[in-house]
Structures are given as C-alpha cells and as structure tokens.
Design an enzyme around this catalytic site. Structure first.
Site, PDB file in Angstrom:
ATOM      1  CE  LYS A  55       1.450  13.257   6.060  1.00  0.00           C
ATOM      2  NZ  LYS A  55       1.325  12.184   5.050  1.00  0.00           N
ATOM      3  CG  LEU A 109      -2.642   4.449   2.545  1.00  0.00           C
ATOM      4  CD1 LEU A 109      -2.407   5.279   3.792  1.00  0.00           C
ATOM      5  CD2 LEU A 109      -3.994   3.772   2.658  1.00  0.00           C
ATOM      6  CD  GLU A 166      -2.626   1.260  -0.064  1.00  0.00           C
ATOM      7  OE1 GLU A 166      -3.338   0.343  -0.462  1.00  0.00           O
ATOM      8  OE2 GLU A 166      -2.440   2.309  -0.727  1.00  0.00           O
ATOM      9  CB  CYS A 220       5.678   3.838   7.071  1.00  0.00           C
ATOM     10  SG  CYS A 220       4.058   3.086   7.233  1.00  0.00           S
TER      11      CYS A 220
HETATM   12  P1  NAI Z   1      -2.318  -0.447  12.573  1.00  0.00           P
HETATM   13  O1  NAI Z   1      -1.541  -0.772  13.776  1.00  0.00           O
HETATM   14  O2  NAI Z   1      -3.065   0.840  12.488  1.00  0.00           O
HETATM   15  O3  NAI Z   1      -3.400  -1.614  12.297  1.00  0.00           O
HETATM   16  C1  NAI Z   1      -3.107  -2.959  12.341  1.00  0.00           C
HETATM   17  C2  NAI Z   1      -4.331  -3.700  12.906  1.00  0.00           C
HETATM   18  O4  NAI Z   1      -4.114  -5.090  12.762  1.00  0.00           O
HETATM   19  C3  NAI Z   1      -4.580  -3.452  14.390  1.00  0.00           C
HETATM   20  O5  NAI Z   1      -5.867  -2.927  14.566  1.00  0.00           O
HETATM   21  C4  NAI Z   1      -4.413  -4.829  15.029  1.00  0.00           C
HETATM   22  O6  NAI Z   1      -5.312  -5.047  16.111  1.00  0.00           O
HETATM   23  C5  NAI Z   1      -4.737  -5.732  13.865  1.00  0.00           C
HETATM   24  N1  NAI Z   1      -4.207  -7.086  14.000  1.00  0.00           N
HETATM   25  C6  NAI Z   1      -2.937  -7.473  14.260  1.00  0.00           C
HETATM   26  N2  NAI Z   1      -2.851  -8.810  14.266  1.00  0.00           N
HETATM   27  C7  NAI Z   1      -4.077  -9.287  14.000  1.00  0.00           C
HETATM   28  C8  NAI Z   1      -4.625 -10.590  13.866  1.00  0.00           C
HETATM   29  N3  NAI Z   1      -3.862 -11.683  13.953  1.00  0.00           N
HETATM   30  N4  NAI Z   1      -5.943 -10.710  13.605  1.00  0.00           N
HETATM   31  C9  NAI Z   1      -6.719  -9.628  13.470  1.00  0.00           C
HETATM   32  N5  NAI Z   1      -6.266  -8.364  13.582  1.00  0.00           N
HETATM   33  C10 NAI Z   1      -4.960  -8.196  13.834  1.00  0.00           C
HETATM   34  O7  NAI Z   1      -1.300  -0.589  11.347  1.00  0.00           O
HETATM   35  P2  NAI Z   1      -1.341   0.213   9.958  1.00  0.00           P
HETATM   36  O8  NAI Z   1      -0.778   1.566  10.123  1.00  0.00           O
HETATM   37  O9  NAI Z   1      -2.682   0.036   9.334  1.00  0.00           O
HETATM   38  O10 NAI Z   1      -0.265  -0.618   9.116  1.00  0.00           O
HETATM   39  C11 NAI Z   1      -0.546  -1.929   8.650  1.00  0.00           C
HETATM   40  C12 NAI Z   1       0.545  -2.310   7.664  1.00  0.00           C
HETATM   41  O11 NAI Z   1       0.499  -1.453   6.524  1.00  0.00           O
HETATM   42  C13 NAI Z   1       1.954  -2.201   8.220  1.00  0.00           C
HETATM   43  O12 NAI Z   1       2.740  -3.234   7.669  1.00  0.00           O
HETATM   44  C14 NAI Z   1       2.432  -0.855   7.682  1.00  0.00           C
HETATM   45  O13 NAI Z   1       3.823  -0.805   7.531  1.00  0.00           O
HETATM   46  C15 NAI Z   1       1.760  -0.815   6.321  1.00  0.00           C
HETATM   47  N6  NAI Z   1       1.515   0.522   5.808  1.00  0.00           N
HETATM   48  C16 NAI Z   1       1.071   1.529   6.638  1.00  0.00           C
HETATM   49  C17 NAI Z   1       0.817   2.788   6.129  1.00  0.00           C
HETATM   50  C18 NAI Z   1       0.340   3.897   7.018  1.00  0.00           C
HETATM   51  O14 NAI Z   1       0.287   5.013   6.550  1.00  0.00           O
HETATM   52  N7  NAI Z   1      -0.006   3.652   8.263  1.00  0.00           N
HETATM   53  C19 NAI Z   1       0.997   3.090   4.694  1.00  0.00           C
HETATM   54  C20 NAI Z   1       1.414   1.965   3.923  1.00  0.00           C
HETATM   55  C21 NAI Z   1       1.672   0.739   4.468  1.00  0.00           C
END
Ligand code: NAI
Length: 487
Positions: A338, A162, A160, A275
């Site tokens: 940000k 975004l 992703e 990230c």
């Molecule tokens: P986040 O921490 O906001 O959300 C992750 C969610 O996954 C949490 O709500 C957690 O409870 C859930 N989770 C974890 N293990 C689980 C399981 N076994 N079953 C069900 N739910 C589970 O993380 P975010 O920011 O959405 O990032 C997710 C991925 O996307 C990461 O690898 C990040 O590096 C990548 N990413 C993030 C961006 C950003 O702007 N935040 C942009 C592009 C990529």
C-alpha cells in the site's frame, strides 16, 4: 501505579513505532526496544530507520537517547523493566500441524522463555503481537513453570490496531486502546498500570478493558472485518466488469448508508500486507480446531476472493495485451502493499509480477520506497519461482517512473502512491511503445485524461473504457438479446 521502565521485545513495524510514540508521550518512562537482529537495531540507531513510516523519523529523533533506546542487550532490558511488550512476529506456519494456516508462535514462545530466564522481580508481560485466542495461557504456563523465587507475572493482551502508512497518526489518535487481563485483583491492577501509560495521551473513555480472550479475539475479528469489506467490494467489481456497472458509483451509493459507511470500500487489485491474510487464516484454523467448519468456510472465502481478484487482474493484463506478454516490456508502478510504506509482505504486486514473469514478460519496476534488494528478494524467493537466475535477467529496477516507463508496452499500477497521480502522462505516453496500455489496479488515475492522451485504459470494476462512449460487455449484450427473444 507508576511504570518507570518499559522493554519491548521485537523492533519491527509494530514494536518500533509503538514504543517511539510511548516514549514521546511519556517522557518520564524509559523505553528500551530490543531485538535479536543486530542489523535491525543498528538501523534503528542510524539516520536511516529500518522502516518507512510518515512522521516516524521526527518522533525517533526527538526521543532517541533521551528516554528511547534501541538495543540488543535483551537481558538487561528485561531485568530492568516493570512492563514488557512482546511485539515479535507471528507468521503463518510453513510446516507441520496447521501448516499454511495456524500462527507460528515460536517467536512468542522464545520471547516468553527469555523473560522466564532473565526476569527478576514483578513483571507485567503484555502480548502486543497478534496471537490466537488463549495464547496468553501458553505464555503464562511457560513463565510460571520456569518461575524463580521472588518473581511474579501478570499477562495482559493489548493488541495493536495501527495500520502501516498511517501508524504514527493511528497511535497518537487511536480510535481505541484495548487491554485484556485476568479477572482477579492482581489482573485488574496490572490493567490499571497499562491504562495509566496510555492515559498520558489517550482519553480513558477510549481505553477499553476486557477479559484476555475477548481482547485476543477482537484483534483477529477486526482484521477479518476489514479484509471482508475489501473482498466484498472486489467481488462486486467482477459483476461490474461483466455488466457495465461502475464499482466506484456502486461503492459511493452503498457507502452513503450510515450503517455501512464509506471507508474501506475501494475496489482494487486485492489486499496485501503481513496481517490480513495471516490473521484470517489463523481465525479459520481456530474455527476448524473448535469444530466450527461453517464459520471457518465463511472466513476462508475472504481469502479466496482476494486470490481470485489478484489472478483476475493479472489475467486481464495478459488478455488485453493480445493474450501474450512474452518478451513484452511491462512497467510495474508500485511494489509496496500500500502507499506510504516500504513493506512488501503479501503485496499484490508480487502476485502480478510473478504471473507476468511466468508468461515471459520483461518487467521494469519502480516504487518510491521499496529497496531494490527487497524487490529482488521477493521475486526470486523459492516460494514464487524455481528459476531465480532467469527472473533476475527479466527485471530492471528503476529509481523513477519516467525511466521505468520508457520503451515499455504497458503500465500496471499496483500501489496507490500519491506521486503516480501527478506524473506527466503525456511525457510518459510519448516514450512508450504503441498502443500504450495502462492497467490501473488502484483506481487512482484520471482515466478520461489518459484516454484523451491516447492510452488504452483498463481498471478494476468497470467495463473496458473507451473515450467518449460507454462499453457494453458482450456477455451482457447476449443476455439482453436472449431476454428479448423470450419476451
Ligand atoms: P516484524 O517482523 O516487522 O518484527 C518482529 C521483530 O521481532 C523482528 O525484528 C524480529 O527479529 C524480532 N524477534 C523475533 N523473535 C525475537 C526474539 N525472541 N527476541 C528478540 N527479537 C525477536 O513484525 P511486525 O510487523 O512488527 O509484527 C509484529 C506483530 O504485530 C505480529 O504479531 C503482527 O501480526 C502484529 N501486528 C502487525 C501490524 C503491522 O502493521 N505490521 C499491525 C498490528 C499488529
């Protein structure tokens, strides 16, 4: 070709907005976002969503209950889905092998194990989380080792791109969608199915397909390049401060070269967010494991420069306030990493605040979107203080910029929120202790106007500002004198 049901594991900053937009653009696909956190899912089903993102509320309102669902029933969602996104967090490891650098894949692994336990029929499993190169292989190993009869898997990488704060626009008008998969007829068929989903709104020429490892590495590479630009301009901001050059003028001159371009050349207190740091540390770790120490050192420097910038800015604040901030009241304007997000992960404001608190300052903090409980949690976390009770007594969290600045000695602007540009600074100045200081860590304010009011203004990448005259750094003056003596 048709995908009828999509399940997304992980209802965070990526899973929530991404699947909301898929539901918006593909009304015939039923999209279910699941999470193990009942609190998060309850928030997604409420009027106040768990994350702030411009435009997200409208999209969720339009689709929720129609073809977009948020649920904790992971098993049913996995069983019913044709395609499963893994969008769980992949934080930096905090212990064991690779501590402080490698990506912790325990959540990805647990998602893969849940799929292996619960899946029935044919599934396309899509890595959306940012992962190390060849992570898909590990997921496939888990899935195939636990495969039940009648179940088959294809793994795709679909990172992703975004950015928080502009996520909805980034998703709707994506520069590109990247899909990596196996070079086999089954792999190519799975790629085509995911392409079909995106083609509901993204032109095919903006959908790039590659092998799985290129796709995984491209995400790390893209974040490394973006962060590198920030560290590059920030490194030059230090040169500007020492010479009287102005980093905004330098950035403009450099960015007008079409090979370089003007975006992402804004000097600042440093980059934050969940990230950039995590993904570069991961890249560094991968390079070390591949016995490529020169490449690892090259990218490590991007992180080191960012740390240097945050420390340099904090030190500048303290030095300007007569080298002591003990018991001084200082306003922190902006706490998110940000503008247009409530996310504080790795926010430079945490570094600046912690440094000032360590020096005995009293902080008055205001951010338009960050919850007070989050600010408190960030500043009392064991990783930043051993004295949480003392910290609690040293911070006040305000609900607007005017009360946050009343009676304080200085304002330290850490986040580039638009509303900070249009504040009534005369009113703010009148309410502050004198001399009143502003440290603009984002270079968004009208410094001339502030100096006219009477503020002492300091910013990134410019010598000390003084109204009506430019200022020469003493070290440069000495250098010039020495040159004159020699010649
Ligand atoms: P986040 O921490 O906001 O959300 C992750 C969610 O996954 C949490 O709500 C957690 O409870 C859930 N989770 C974890 N293990 C689980 C399981 N076994 N079953 C069900 N739910 C589970 O993380 P975010 O920011 O959405 O990032 C997710 C991925 O996307 C990461 O690898 C990040 O590096 C990548 N990413 C993030 C961006 C950003 O702007 N935040 C942009 C592009 C990529």
């Amino acid at each position: 070709m048709v995908i009828n049901k999509i399940c997304c594991i992980g209802a965070g900053y990526v899973g929530g907005p991404t699947c909301s937009v898929i539901a918006l653009k593909c009304p015939k696909i039923r999209v279910t976002v699941v999470d193990k956190s009942t609190e998060r899912i309850a928030q997604w089903n409420s009027e106040k969503l768990p994350i702030y993102e411009p435009g997200l509320d409208d999209v969720v309102k339009e689709c929720r209950g129609r073809n977009l669902f948020f649920s904790t029933d992971i098993e049913t969602a996995i069983k019913e889905a044709d395609l499963i996104f893994i969008s769980v967090n992949t934080p930096t490891k905090t212990f064991g092998n690779g501590k402080g650098r490698a990506a912790d894949l325990k959540y990805v692994e647990s998602a893969a194990r849940m799929i292996a336990d619960m899946a029935t029929g044919d599934k396309i499993v899509v890595e959306k989380s940012t992962v190390p190169v060849r992570a898909a292989e590990s997921i496939l190993n888990i899935l195939r080792a636990n495969k039940k009869p009648g179940v088959s898997y294809q793994i795709l990488s679909n990172p992703e791109f975004l950015a928080e704060g502009t996520a909805i626009d980034d998703l709707i008008n994506a520069d590109r969608v990247l899909i990596g998969g196996e070079d086999s007829p089954e792999g190519q068929a799975a790629i085509e199915k995911l392409c079909w989903v995106y083609e509901h709104w993204i032109s095919r020429r903006n959908i790039i397909t590659t092998n799985t490892w290129s796709s995984e590495l491209s995400k790390l590479a893209a974040n490394a390049f973006l962060a590198q630009r920030i560290s590059s301009i920030n490194s030059l901001s230090a040169v500007c401060e020492a010479t009287g050059a102005d980093i905004s003028e330098v950035a403009r001159a450099v960015g007008l070269d079409s090979r370089i371009g003007p975006k992402f050349l804004q000097a600042s207190v440093g980059f934050g967010g969940s990230c950039f740091q995590k993904d570069i540390l991961n890249l560094v770790y991968i390079c070390e494991c591949l016995n490529l120490p020169e490449v690892a050192a090259y990218w490590q420097q991007v992180i080191d420069m960012n740390e240097y910038q945050k420390s340099r800015f904090s030190a500048k604040v303290i030095e300007s306030l007569f080298n002591t901030v003990t018991d001084k009241k200082i306003t922190i304007l902006g706490f998110a990493f940000k503008k247009n997000t409530g996310d504080t992960r790795e926010s430079p404001a945490i570094h600046v605040s912690t440094t000032l608190l360590d020096e005995g300052a009293k902080l008055h903090i205001y951010d338009p979107k960050v919850e007070p409980s989050q600010i408190l949690e960030d500043l009392t976390h064991p990783s930043v203080t051993e004295e949480p009770e003392k910290v609690k007594k040293s911070i006040e969290i305000h609900s607007d910029a005017y009360t946050a600045t009343k009676g304080t000695h200085a304002i330290v602007l850490c986040t580039e929120w638009d509303e900070f540009v249009t504040l009534d600074y005369q009113r703010i100045y009148n309410g502050m202790m004198k001399p009143a200081y502003i440290f603009d860590g984002r270079k968004i304010l009208d410094h001339e106007a502030l100096m006219k009011i009477g503020f002492q203004v300091q910013t990134i990448g410019a010598g000390r500002l003084s109204y009506g005259r430019s200022w020469l750094h003493p070290s440069l003056a000495t250098l010039l004198l020495q040159c004159n003596k020699v010649h």
